[in-house]
Design a protein around this motif. Structure first.
Motif, mmCIF file in Angstrom:
data_model
loop_
_atom_site.group_PDB
_atom_site.id
_atom_site.type_symbol
_atom_site.label_atom_id
_atom_site.label_comp_id
_atom_site.label_asym_id
_atom_site.label_seq_id
_atom_site.Cartn_x
_atom_site.Cartn_y
_atom_site.Cartn_z
ATOM 1 N N VAL A 6 12.154 29.239 8.877
ATOM 2 C CA VAL A 6 12.651 28.261 7.930
ATOM 3 C C VAL A 6 14.140 28.006 8.103
ATOM 4 O O VAL A 6 14.682 27.077 7.535
ATOM 5 C CB VAL A 6 12.387 28.702 6.463
ATOM 6 C CG1 VAL A 6 10.907 28.792 6.211
ATOM 7 C CG2 VAL A 6 13.062 30.035 6.167
ATOM 8 N N ASP A 50 10.823 17.768 6.057
ATOM 9 C CA ASP A 50 10.380 19.145 6.219
ATOM 10 C C ASP A 50 11.418 19.972 6.970
ATOM 11 O O ASP A 50 11.723 21.111 6.596
ATOM 12 C CB ASP A 50 9.050 19.161 6.983
ATOM 13 C CG ASP A 50 8.539 20.579 7.207
ATOM 14 O OD1 ASP A 50 8.415 21.333 6.229
ATOM 15 O OD2 ASP A 50 8.268 20.938 8.377
ATOM 16 N N ARG A 51 11.979 19.409 8.029
ATOM 17 C CA ARG A 51 12.981 20.133 8.809
ATOM 18 C C ARG A 51 14.250 20.378 7.991
ATOM 19 O O ARG A 51 14.893 21.421 8.138
ATOM 20 C CB ARG A 51 13.297 19.361 10.090
ATOM 21 C CG ARG A 51 12.185 19.472 11.112
ATOM 22 C CD ARG A 51 12.413 18.582 12.310
ATOM 23 N NE ARG A 51 11.403 18.857 13.336
ATOM 24 C CZ ARG A 51 11.240 18.125 14.426
ATOM 25 N NH1 ARG A 51 12.008 17.058 14.638
ATOM 26 N NH2 ARG A 51 10.313 18.441 15.306
ATOM 27 N N ARG A 79 13.440 23.282 5.585
ATOM 28 C CA ARG A 79 13.363 24.539 6.319
ATOM 29 C C ARG A 79 14.758 25.010 6.722
ATOM 30 O O ARG A 79 15.074 26.199 6.650
ATOM 31 C CB ARG A 79 12.467 24.382 7.551
ATOM 32 C CG ARG A 79 10.988 24.249 7.232
ATOM 33 C CD ARG A 79 10.175 23.949 8.490
ATOM 34 N NE ARG A 79 8.772 23.761 8.178
ATOM 35 C CZ ARG A 79 7.848 24.723 8.180
ATOM 36 N NH1 ARG A 79 8.216 25.969 8.460
ATOM 37 N NH2 ARG A 79 6.595 24.462 7.897
ATOM 38 N N LYS A 107 11.402 28.323 1.157
ATOM 39 C CA LYS A 107 10.274 29.194 1.467
ATOM 40 C C LYS A 107 9.075 28.916 0.561
ATOM 41 O O LYS A 107 8.143 29.727 0.493
ATOM 42 C CB LYS A 107 10.682 30.666 1.340
ATOM 43 C CG LYS A 107 11.747 31.105 2.339
ATOM 44 C CD LYS A 107 12.086 32.580 2.150
ATOM 45 C CE LYS A 107 13.058 33.085 3.218
ATOM 46 N NZ LYS A 107 14.368 32.418 3.138
#
Length: 231
Positions: A5, A145-146, A149, A154
């Protein structure tokens, strides 16, 4: 599947990717394609002009991008994501509040594409076609999403999806503002971004306030049910 992550994990993932001949050819095309896309749109004509500039053969170009300019959607977004992650890795994210982290991530993503702003606009227009909605959604979701992360998210429950959905909306709307922004250093865009993030934070506070009410309502329904059905 990206298991790590943190930003370093994502960078390690990128670094571990095997560079195939097709990937090398695609990178060469992508180096020169934005200038042509800025003038001719995200079109096959722009793609052919970029291929001619690189000196690649038709076979090499077909190996790199079987569908022509369409195959550069992903590559263009991927390159911007990598630049964004590099910039985020240089920031002291641990010293920032969550809204500052999100703000910084969205800003560096746009700044990474600043030299290719007209090409990014052309790509957005090309992806606005109804039949390309799934691809547009996939790329936007991947960037969101990136970001989460890289910021250390988490979550695995419903928050995982809601965070990415909300950030996708923030990214999309901020890009629209950025495309029309002619203010110095894009200050109008950053003010717009701050307002969008503030809206999200207020909404999250509102949901938090509703949660106890929802729990109380469920308890009341349970009591009423026991009176009605004796259980």
């Amino acid at each position: 599947m990206l298991e790590r992550v943190d930003g370093g994990g994502l960078q390690a993932y990128f670094s571990s990717m095997t560079v195939t001949p097709s990937a090398r050819f695609r990178a060469r095309i992508l180096d020169v394609f934005p200038a042509h896309a800025a003038e001719q749109g995200w079109t096959d004509a722009a793609f052919k002009a970029a291929v001619a500039e690189t000196g690649l053969s038709e076979g090499e170009a077909a190996l790199a991008c079987p569908r022509g300019a369409v195959d550069l959607f992903d590559a263009f977004a991927e390159r911007a994501d990598r630049a964004m992650l590099d910039r985020l890795d240089e920031l002291d994210l641990d010293a920032m509040k969550i809204r500052q982290k999100v703000r910084a991530a969205v800003q560096v993503r746009l700044e990474a594409q600043a030299p290719y702003k007209q090409a990014a606009r052309a790509m957005t227009r090309a992806l606005s076609r109804p039949d390309r909605a799934p691809e547009a959604t996939r790329l936007l979701w991947r960037t969101a999403d990136r970001i989460w992360r890289a910021l250390g998210d988490k979550s695995t429950d419903g928050n995982f999806y809601s965070k990415r959905a909300i950030l996708s909306g923030v990214l999309a709307s901020t890009y629209v503002r950025w495309f029309s922004d002619e203010s110095e250093d894009h200050e109008a865009t950053w003010a717009f971004l701050d307002a969008r993030i503030e809206n999200v934070m207020q909404f999250e506070k509102f949901k938090a306030q509703l949660k106890p009410v929802g729990e109380a309502a469920q308890s009341a329904l349970g009591i009423a049910a026991r009176f009605r059905y004796g259980r």
